[in-house]
Scaffold this active site. Structure first.
Site, PDB file in Angstrom:
ATOM      1  N   VAL A  99      35.494  28.867 -62.845  1.00 54.45           N
ATOM      2  CA  VAL A  99      34.649  28.761 -64.035  1.00 54.45           C
ATOM      3  C   VAL A  99      34.839  30.049 -64.823  1.00 54.45           C
ATOM      4  O   VAL A  99      34.937  31.130 -64.229  1.00 54.45           O
ATOM      5  CB  VAL A  99      33.158  28.603 -63.654  1.00 54.45           C
ATOM      6  CG1 VAL A  99      32.288  28.487 -64.904  1.00 54.45           C
ATOM      7  CG2 VAL A  99      32.961  27.404 -62.740  1.00 54.45           C
ATOM      8  N   CYS A 100      34.927  29.915 -66.141  1.00 54.04           N
ATOM      9  CA  CYS A 100      34.941  31.089 -67.024  1.00 54.04           C
ATOM     10  C   CYS A 100      36.146  31.962 -66.662  1.00 54.04           C
ATOM     11  O   CYS A 100      37.225  31.443 -66.359  1.00 54.04           O
ATOM     12  CB  CYS A 100      33.602  31.808 -66.875  1.00 54.04           C
ATOM     13  SG  CYS A 100      33.141  32.940 -68.190  1.00 54.04           S
ATOM     14  N   THR A 101      35.985  33.280 -66.646  1.00 52.52           N
ATOM     15  CA  THR A 101      37.128  34.160 -66.376  1.00 52.52           C
ATOM     16  C   THR A 101      37.533  34.173 -64.908  1.00 52.52           C
ATOM     17  O   THR A 101      38.461  34.900 -64.536  1.00 52.52           O
ATOM     18  CB  THR A 101      36.829  35.594 -66.855  1.00 52.52           C
ATOM     19  OG1 THR A 101      35.590  36.016 -66.272  1.00 52.52           O
ATOM     20  CG2 THR A 101      36.718  35.642 -68.371  1.00 52.52           C
ATOM     21  N   ALA A 149      35.939  26.069 -68.763  1.00 55.30           N
ATOM     22  CA  ALA A 149      35.766  27.061 -69.833  1.00 55.30           C
ATOM     23  C   ALA A 149      34.583  27.979 -69.487  1.00 55.30           C
ATOM     24  O   ALA A 149      34.266  28.174 -68.308  1.00 55.30           O
ATOM     25  CB  ALA A 149      35.582  26.321 -71.159  1.00 55.30           C
TER      26      ALA A 149
END
Lengths: 214, 214
Positions: A99-101, A149
């Protein structure tokens, strides 16, 4: 089935807890929060700690790996203990997710080379440094790699994955149980939807903004 | 501005972490996780613990109170320490809020009498036992009381509240930073949207289902 959710200092809480809340409802699954050391790990705001119940070494063969992101992701890019663990568990995982970075950690471990993937919109370009192909989608599945994202997108990622693993009706049941019928009061959740000056302001203070050449 | 998020044994993680992730981004705010005793509190699955950094007694005057729900809410309905604290902090709070069955704790403390409120769809009827008026909306604001529906709705509640407190542009910035552009892969997040047999199955195993009279 064992689900391992990785924690590290200054992770973003919702990156980890969104997928946890959905995936932990997989029948018969054991969800474990794991970090280099057991004990409390502080989130990026410093105002909350989640407990890692296991060390990474104690979780050698999870079926599903979930890697969150957050400001603390940057120093982890050079944490060989974590990167080695990611490579090792990926060798036997059924699904490797982020998730995310968190996707930058998978990428830094060499797991996304030549694969389509996503990340927080501010970090998307960084994926190319590691040979991944960034896409603008909210949830990207390429083989067994599922990347999401920014922050809240882990909920959509986990529901998508839950449907693949346990079937559509089970995923719908979990959506209903968590009353995931989102009704945001604004429509600014993506850079192409938010007012341009707000997008620019976030870009200006992002840790991923390249220094402009003069 | 101080934001107090209440924890208790067997709370639902996302009930607390959804609003935290949004409200902790309020400029100048201090977010504190508080429980009867400090230390780790296990969520409803048993697979995750969040740390309470303060006792309730150490947080006597929060500006915003957030009460999550979850299976552990039932025994808390008779926890006079918690109910007394809720009544005491409500006397000076600017906003008193809940997610999921957290509204039943506000109601049991006598704070929702004659007020419109919501809760997890399975618990909605229970609000009438305490003189509240249940509505089917996802986020309900009545005066300074803001209640949210089940689990994931705390994110919508917190964004709504953030807009009221810090303005629309700040709330939009937080929505963009957390990439809250939901795209659930199914449309079953509310009982009027989900297949009837899935709704019936969840009702049948709910702790709020009344014993049918024969």
């Amino acid at each position: 089935m064992q689900i391992a959710i990785v924690l590290f200092d200054r992770f973003t809480a919702l990156d980890a807890v969104g997928p946890y809340e959905i995936l932990a409802r997989l029948p018969g699954a054991e969800t474990v929060f794991a970090a280099e050391r057991t004990g409390p790990l502080r989130t990026d705001t410093g105002n909350l700690a989640l407990v890692a119940d296991r060390t990474l070494a104690e979780v050698p063969r999870p079926d599903i790996v979930v890697v969150p992101g957050g400001p603390g992701q940057t120093p982890q890019m050079e944490n060989e203990t974590l990167l080695d663990w990611l490579r090792a568990v990926d060798a036997t995982s059924v699904w490797t997710t982020s998730v995310c970075t968190g996707s930058l950690l998978l990428a830094a471990a060499g797991l996304l080379r030549g694969r389509r993937a996503t990340s927080h919109w501010l970090a998307l370009d960084q994926l190319t440094r590691f040979g991944a192909e960034p896409t603008g989608e909210r949830v990207v599945t390429d083989g067994k790699y599922v990347t999401a994202a920014g922050v809240s997108s882990g909920i959509d990622m986990a529901l998508t994955l839950l449907g693949r693993i346990a079937g559509d009706d089970h995923a719908r049941t979990v959506q209903l149980a968590t009353e995931y019928d989102p009704q945001p009061p604004y429509d600014a959740g993506a850079p192409h939807k938010a007012p341009a000056h707000l997008v620019a302001a976030l870009r200006a203070r992002s840790r991923f903004t390249p220094t402009p050449s003069s």
